[in-house]
Each structure stands twice: as C-alpha cells, then as structure tokens.
Design a protein around this motif. Structure first.
Motif, PDB file in Angstrom:
ATOM      1  N   LEU B 141      12.436  16.205  44.688  1.00  0.00           N
ATOM      2  CA  LEU B 141      12.751  17.489  44.052  1.00  0.00           C
ATOM      3  C   LEU B 141      12.535  18.654  45.012  1.00  0.00           C
ATOM      4  CD1 LEU B 141      13.494  19.122  41.496  1.00  0.00           C
ATOM      5  CD2 LEU B 141      11.059  19.116  40.908  1.00  0.00           C
ATOM      6  N   ASP B 142      11.400  18.661  45.741  1.00  0.00           N
ATOM      7  CA  ASP B 142      11.093  19.757  46.657  1.00  0.00           C
ATOM      8  C   ASP B 142      12.208  19.966  47.686  1.00  0.00           C
ATOM      9  OD1 ASP B 142       8.727  20.460  45.534  1.00  0.00           O
ATOM     10  OD2 ASP B 142       7.457  19.383  46.955  1.00  0.00           O
ATOM     11  N   ARG B 143      12.674  18.873  48.250  1.00  0.00           N
ATOM     12  CA  ARG B 143      13.729  18.982  49.266  1.00  0.00           C
ATOM     13  C   ARG B 143      14.983  19.618  48.673  1.00  0.00           C
ATOM     14  NH1 ARG B 143      13.524  15.965  53.994  1.00  0.00           N
ATOM     15  NH2 ARG B 143      15.787  15.685  53.954  1.00  0.00           N
ATOM     16  N   MET B 144      15.342  19.213  47.457  1.00  0.00           N
ATOM     17  CA  MET B 144      16.570  19.747  46.852  1.00  0.00           C
ATOM     18  C   MET B 144      16.393  21.214  46.465  1.00  0.00           C
ATOM     19  SD  MET B 144      18.155  16.513  44.753  1.00  0.00           S
ATOM     20  CE  MET B 144      16.783  16.222  43.646  1.00  0.00           C
ATOM     21  N   GLN B 145      15.186  21.570  45.983  1.00  0.00           N
ATOM     22  CA  GLN B 145      14.928  22.974  45.638  1.00  0.00           C
ATOM     23  C   GLN B 145      14.994  23.860  46.875  1.00  0.00           C
ATOM     24  OE1 GLN B 145      11.209  22.452  43.531  1.00  0.00           O
ATOM     25  NE2 GLN B 145      12.192  22.751  41.536  1.00  0.00           N
ATOM     26  N   THR B 146      14.366  23.381  47.965  1.00  0.00           N
ATOM     27  CA  THR B 146      14.365  24.155  49.211  1.00  0.00           C
ATOM     28  C   THR B 146      15.799  24.335  49.730  1.00  0.00           C
ATOM     29  OG1 THR B 146      12.183  23.304  49.760  1.00  0.00           O
ATOM     30  CG2 THR B 146      13.492  24.219  51.582  1.00  0.00           C
ATOM     31  N   ALA B 147      16.536  23.237  49.769  1.00  0.00           N
ATOM     32  CA  ALA B 147      17.899  23.291  50.317  1.00  0.00           C
ATOM     33  C   ALA B 147      18.819  24.151  49.454  1.00  0.00           C
ATOM     34  CB  ALA B 147      18.462  21.868  50.440  1.00  0.00           C
ATOM     35  N   SER B 148      18.609  24.121  48.135  1.00  0.00           N
ATOM     36  CA  SER B 148      19.527  24.822  47.230  1.00  0.00           C
ATOM     37  C   SER B 148      19.513  26.327  47.487  1.00  0.00           C
ATOM     38  CB  SER B 148      19.173  24.521  45.773  1.00  0.00           C
ATOM     39  OG  SER B 148      17.934  25.110  45.431  1.00  0.00           O
ATOM     40  N   ARG B 149      18.385  26.840  47.997  1.00  0.00           N
ATOM     41  CA  ARG B 149      18.304  28.292  48.237  1.00  0.00           C
ATOM     42  C   ARG B 149      19.291  28.738  49.324  1.00  0.00           C
ATOM     43  NH1 ARG B 149      12.813  27.443  46.605  1.00  0.00           N
ATOM     44  NH2 ARG B 149      12.000  27.009  48.686  1.00  0.00           N
ATOM     45  N   ASP B 150      19.691  27.803  50.203  1.00  0.00           N
ATOM     46  CA  ASP B 150      20.661  28.154  51.249  1.00  0.00           C
ATOM     47  C   ASP B 150      22.070  28.358  50.697  1.00  0.00           C
ATOM     48  OD1 ASP B 150      18.800  28.108  53.317  1.00  0.00           O
ATOM     49  OD2 ASP B 150      19.025  25.941  53.606  1.00  0.00           O
ATOM     50  N   LEU B 151      22.292  27.970  49.446  1.00  0.00           N
ATOM     51  CA  LEU B 151      23.621  28.165  48.840  1.00  0.00           C
ATOM     52  C   LEU B 151      23.760  29.566  48.245  1.00  0.00           C
ATOM     53  CD1 LEU B 151      23.885  24.722  47.014  1.00  0.00           C
ATOM     54  CD2 LEU B 151      25.372  25.475  48.884  1.00  0.00           C
ATOM     55  N   ILE B 152      22.605  30.201  47.961  1.00  0.00           N
ATOM     56  CA  ILE B 152      22.631  31.507  47.287  1.00  0.00           C
ATOM     57  C   ILE B 152      23.147  32.586  48.234  1.00  0.00           C
ATOM     58  CG2 ILE B 152      21.169  33.256  46.174  1.00  0.00           C
ATOM     59  CD1 ILE B 152      19.366  30.905  45.245  1.00  0.00           C
ATOM     60  N   GLY B 153      23.968  33.498  47.682  1.00  0.00           N
ATOM     61  CA  GLY B 153      24.526  34.590  48.483  1.00  0.00           C
ATOM     62  C   GLY B 153      26.035  34.463  48.596  1.00  0.00           C
ATOM     63  N   GLU B 154      26.626  35.344  49.367  1.00  0.00           N
ATOM     64  CA  GLU B 154      28.076  35.311  49.570  1.00  0.00           C
ATOM     65  C   GLU B 154      28.382  34.468  50.799  1.00  0.00           C
ATOM     66  OE1 GLU B 154      31.190  38.661  48.693  1.00  0.00           O
ATOM     67  OE2 GLU B 154      30.510  38.897  50.756  1.00  0.00           O
ATOM     68  N   HIS B 155      29.191  33.414  50.575  1.00  0.00           N
ATOM     69  CA  HIS B 155      29.506  32.506  51.682  1.00  0.00           C
ATOM     70  C   HIS B 155      30.979  32.120  51.646  1.00  0.00           C
ATOM     71  CE1 HIS B 155      25.218  31.843  52.472  1.00  0.00           C
ATOM     72  NE2 HIS B 155      25.051  31.547  51.192  1.00  0.00           N
ATOM     73  N   ASP B 156      31.465  31.692  52.795  1.00  0.00           N
ATOM     74  CA  ASP B 156      32.771  31.041  52.862  1.00  0.00           C
ATOM     75  C   ASP B 156      32.532  29.557  52.564  1.00  0.00           C
ATOM     76  OD1 ASP B 156      35.021  29.588  53.680  1.00  0.00           O
ATOM     77  OD2 ASP B 156      35.595  31.154  55.116  1.00  0.00           O
ATOM     78  N   PHE B 157      33.032  29.110  51.401  1.00  0.00           N
ATOM     79  CA  PHE B 157      32.746  27.730  50.958  1.00  0.00           C
ATOM     80  C   PHE B 157      33.865  26.747  51.321  1.00  0.00           C
ATOM     81  CE2 PHE B 157      29.707  30.067  48.303  1.00  0.00           C
ATOM     82  CZ  PHE B 157      28.583  29.260  48.408  1.00  0.00           C
ATOM     83  N   THR B 158      34.550  27.021  52.442  1.00  0.00           N
ATOM     84  CA  THR B 158      35.643  26.137  52.868  1.00  0.00           C
ATOM     85  C   THR B 158      35.184  24.673  52.993  1.00  0.00           C
ATOM     86  OG1 THR B 158      36.748  27.949  54.012  1.00  0.00           O
ATOM     87  CG2 THR B 158      37.329  25.714  54.720  1.00  0.00           C
ATOM     88  N   SER B 159      33.937  24.474  53.409  1.00  0.00           N
ATOM     89  CA  SER B 159      33.419  23.094  53.544  1.00  0.00           C
ATOM     90  C   SER B 159      33.187  22.442  52.187  1.00  0.00           C
ATOM     91  CB  SER B 159      32.100  23.094  54.321  1.00  0.00           C
ATOM     92  OG  SER B 159      32.303  23.529  55.642  1.00  0.00           O
ATOM     93  N   PHE B 160      33.250  23.243  51.115  1.00  0.00           N
ATOM     94  CA  PHE B 160      32.907  22.733  49.775  1.00  0.00           C
ATOM     95  C   PHE B 160      34.088  22.794  48.805  1.00  0.00           C
ATOM     96  CE2 PHE B 160      28.943  23.962  51.711  1.00  0.00           C
ATOM     97  CZ  PHE B 160      28.023  23.035  51.256  1.00  0.00           C
ATOM     98  N   VAL B 161      35.291  22.825  49.329  1.00  0.00           N
ATOM     99  CA  VAL B 161      36.443  22.892  48.436  1.00  0.00           C
ATOM    100  C   VAL B 161      37.291  21.631  48.596  1.00  0.00           C
ATOM    101  CG1 VAL B 161      37.815  24.218  50.117  1.00  0.00           C
ATOM    102  CG2 VAL B 161      38.438  24.263  47.686  1.00  0.00           C
ATOM    103  N   ALA B 162      37.725  21.075  47.476  1.00  0.00           N
ATOM    104  CA  ALA B 162      38.538  19.866  47.512  1.00  0.00           C
ATOM    105  C   ALA B 162      39.945  20.213  47.970  1.00  0.00           C
ATOM    106  CB  ALA B 162      38.580  19.219  46.137  1.00  0.00           C
ATOM    107  N   SER B 163      40.600  19.274  48.615  1.00  0.00           N
ATOM    108  CA  SER B 163      42.011  19.471  48.914  1.00  0.00           C
ATOM    109  C   SER B 163      42.737  19.628  47.584  1.00  0.00           C
ATOM    110  CB  SER B 163      42.556  18.274  49.689  1.00  0.00           C
ATOM    111  OG  SER B 163      42.401  17.101  48.937  1.00  0.00           O
ATOM    112  N   GLY B 164      43.743  20.483  47.578  1.00  0.00           N
ATOM    113  CA  GLY B 164      44.441  20.739  46.326  1.00  0.00           C
ATOM    114  C   GLY B 164      44.091  22.096  45.755  1.00  0.00           C
TER     115      GLY B 164
END
Lengths: 260, 260
Positions: B141-164
């Motif tokens: 759980l700790d690892r996922m909580q720590t990592a999840s904070r890096d998603l917060i904010g305005e980002h270009d999510f090109t690495s996280f979008v499905a084709s289509g």
C-alpha cells in the motif's frame, strides 16, 4: 487405492442452471464432473461427483459440499490448486480435505445453514439484482423476528414445499431462524439453520415472512399455515437470487462449519 | 416550450457493450434513448440523449450524468418514476433535475471522479469477478500511495492513453488520487479526481500503480513514464470490471456530487 475427498466450494449461481446435471445446460454438477475427470486424466469408469444437495438456478453457495474418489490420490493442497486453476471464474474452492470412505456429501449431512438477503428499496438496485431478492414494500423487523420463532422446531412443512419435491417425508427440524436488518444497505437478512430443507422451502418461508413483515398477514399466521398442510396456504416463493447455501454440517465435522 | 433535464443514473456495466450506441449491441445510450422516447410518446424528430462521456464495456457507473430535452415537460419526480419503471434491472435513476438550456452533460463538466477496486487474492472470488479487477500478486500500500502522488497536477498523459483516443490534447489535470486498503475484503481501492480523463487512462494508471505496488517497477517510475510521452512505457490496462464512474461535477452543480 482410491482416495475420497471432501471439497467445499462457493459459486455465483447467476449463470448456472442450478446444481444438478441437465441436458444442454451449464450446471454446477456438470462443470465439477468435467473438471474432476480432467484432473484425474479421464479414467474409465468416469469419476462421479456427489453434492450435499441441489441448488436451483440462480441460487448461490458459499459452502456447498461435494465428495468424489480419485483412483490415484493427489495431496489435498495440490488438488485444491488444480481445481481452482481449472474452475470457471464463477466457482471457487473453499477447502479440500481427505476423508475416509464412510463420508458421503449427501447422506452424512447433519444440518444446513441457508441465508436469504432481501433488498428493500422502491426500485431494484442494479448491483444487487442477481445477489438479493427485491421487496419494495415497507417491512417491520419486529414482526418478522416474532413470526420467525414459530418456524423453529420439528414441523410438517407440507405447506412450505414446492410441487416437484420427491421427499418421502415433509417433516423437518429447524434449529434456529435469525432475522436482522442492515439499515445502511436497505437489506434484511434471514438465517436458517435446520436438519435439512425441502424443495424451495427456504424461499417459501421467506416470502411468507415478508408478507407478515409488510402486514399482509397476521404476525401469528405461521402456526395456522403449518397446521393446514396445504401448499395453497403459502403460495409465494421469494426469488432465487437472494438465497445462499452458507454451510453444510456433518456428524464428524461439526467443528468446521465452512462459514466464510 | 421544451424542458431540459439533468439525470444522474447508475448501471451495472457487465451486460452492456459500453455507453455509446453501436449497431446490434446493447449499450447504455441505446437503452436510454429508447426509454426516453417511449416516455415522450416517440416524437418526431426523436429525442437525443447526451452523456457526460463514454464508459467501456464492463465499466460501471454510480453517477453517470445525461441530459435530454422533452418537448412536453414532465415534473421531475414523475419523470424519475417513469424512467425507473421502464429501465432494465441493471440500470437505475439516482436523481432527476430540471435545468436550463445552457446545461450540457458533456460540455459543462468541471471534473469527474472514478473509483477502481482491485481484488487481491490468489484466485478470483466468484462474487467479485464482474465488480473488481483481479490481481493475484502481493501489493504494498505504501508504495502505491507514494507513487500515486506523482500523478497529481497538470500533465501530458500521452503515455497513459489507449490507441483509439480522439482527444485533441492529452493534457489533463488530476486534482487528487487516494489509495486505500480494505484488508478484511482483500481489496485495494483507487480514487481519482480530475478535470477529465483520456480513453482508458484510469485503467492504465491503475495497472501501472499495481506494478509499482508489486515491486515490478521502482516507486518513482511515474515521472519517467509521463516524461516519455510514449504509450509503450505503460503497456498494461487493468480490466474494465473494476472501474466505476462515481460522479460528474459541473460548474454550477459542485455541491451535488451525486455520490451514493
């Protein structure tokens, strides 16, 4: 030397046409028989699987019990892994135990526990449609708790058996009935513990308790219905989707009630 | 004078081929369009239903928002009853509200809340197979909580979008991510709150957090994956069955988040 295994399984009954083998239908027994024979490399004669009793289409189980004999024994932990790996996603193993040949999943039963969950909302909750019975009218917990006590004891349940039952006697012993409410979930939960139950008996008892809970029948109606020994007296049957076979108890296995 | 309605609905996505109309498929939009037009006595031209956005096949909703205009107004409580009466059992109304013509279910959105539930057991729980994503490996759980904070904010999510995806821009704002554990249920729950999400973005983010939680990726991998702007960096997509559209927020409707 063949080895007998007692296996406790759980299943989501939604996509099964009940427990018992039926032609051209996906049933719990047919899936089990296929998987067990595959694990045993399809011996001749084929291995037969015995269940503690049938459940109807749509009825769920957290603690159904089966037994079968493997011509070539497999250690219980390995058998558990093999079964879980080959089961479809709506069926899973709870436990596997080596037992001696006197154990029989059906004939050694000492009692069964069933749970029925009623969702009491104006409209069906989409996420509960397959996992509860829906009753939209108001329910009074006190009335249902009071009435449920009249079911406890040894009675002739002829008024509570569906047509199609092949039971030789309709006399059964109910050890306990508990009714409680989960207000935050808008649910009522009915727990039945008895020596055994007739075809549709639990669902007919629940339907009658709901009618009492709503005030459509007097709170003391159950002794009259029991005495009548007439299926026409109870009439309604609660839907299969709310019913769960929780555990099956055996003479020498009273300690492990398989509740989870 | 026609009247516009904002309707919040919930649905079990299991038996729907997603939200959007598709030929010969049972979709949420096609069922809604049929029901709304039947309630309005099939006017010409037919009434069109607008949703806040699509959900994929198998994805659930507790708070999807739609709007439509009725040529002849119906009081909101009556419309709610009519919709609930005509909906199939896997769909239900949460609320109905009369709104002015400036409201648009899709274009007026201010933010969305999604929840993803992971079932973390060796084998699939039969009763959770359609309502969670299954992950059989250990999770921290700790690892996922720590990592999840890096998603917060305005980002270009090109690495996280499905084709289509047909989005013009892959820049999105994530306001908050919360990860918590339900140890008694062997579940991990991921809550995402953002301005909007790209096609499959939540499921791709969850899959990556699971890899971090299991130690397959370093806990600080997300900034690298975001910077790469390459879908090949994230690769996996968590299954649809664990995803819930919890609520859609609107500029003038921030107070009613439709959570239930």
């Amino acid at each position: 030397m063949s080895q007998r295994y007692k296996v406790v399984i759980e299943y989501d009954g939604t996509d099964f046409a009940g427990f018992q083998v039926q032609p051209h239908q996906r049933t719990v027994e047919s899936v089990l028989t296929k998987v067990v024979n595959q694990i045993a490399k399809n011996p001749q004669p084929a291995i037969q699987v015995f269940g503690s009793g049938r459940t109807d289409a749509g009825v769920h189980a957290h603690g159904q019990v089966i037994h079968f004999d493997l011509p070539k024994p497999i250690p219980a932990p390995n058998l558990r892994l093999a079964l879980n790996s080959m089961f479809p996603l709506d069926m899973a193993v709870v436990s596997v135990e080596e037992v001696d040949d006197t154990f029989h999943a059906r004939f050694s039963t000492h009692g069964k526990r069933y749970r029925y969950i009623v969702s009491n909302t104006p409209f069906v909750d989409p996420f509960k449609r397959n996992y509860t019975g829906h009753y939209k009218y108001p329910l009074n917990l006190d009335r249902m708790q009071t009435a449920s006590r009249d079911l406890i004891g040894e009675h002739d349940f002829t008024s509570f058996v569906a047509s199609g039952s092949q039971a030789k006697s309709n006399i059964r012993m109910i050890y306990d009935v508990q009714v409680h409410e989960r207000p935050e979930d808008h649910e009522f939960v009915f727990d039945f513990y008895g020596s055994g139950f007739l075809y549709n008996q639990v669902r007919i008892m629940v339907a009658l308790l709901l009618q009492i809970g709503n005030g459509r029948r007097p709170v003391n109606d159950i002794p009259r219905v029991l005495a009548a020994k007439d299926r026409e007296e109870a009439r309604e049957t609660a839907p299969a989707s709310g019913l769960y076979l929780e555990s099956v108890l055996y003479d020498k296995h009273v300690s492990d009630e398989n509740n989870n």
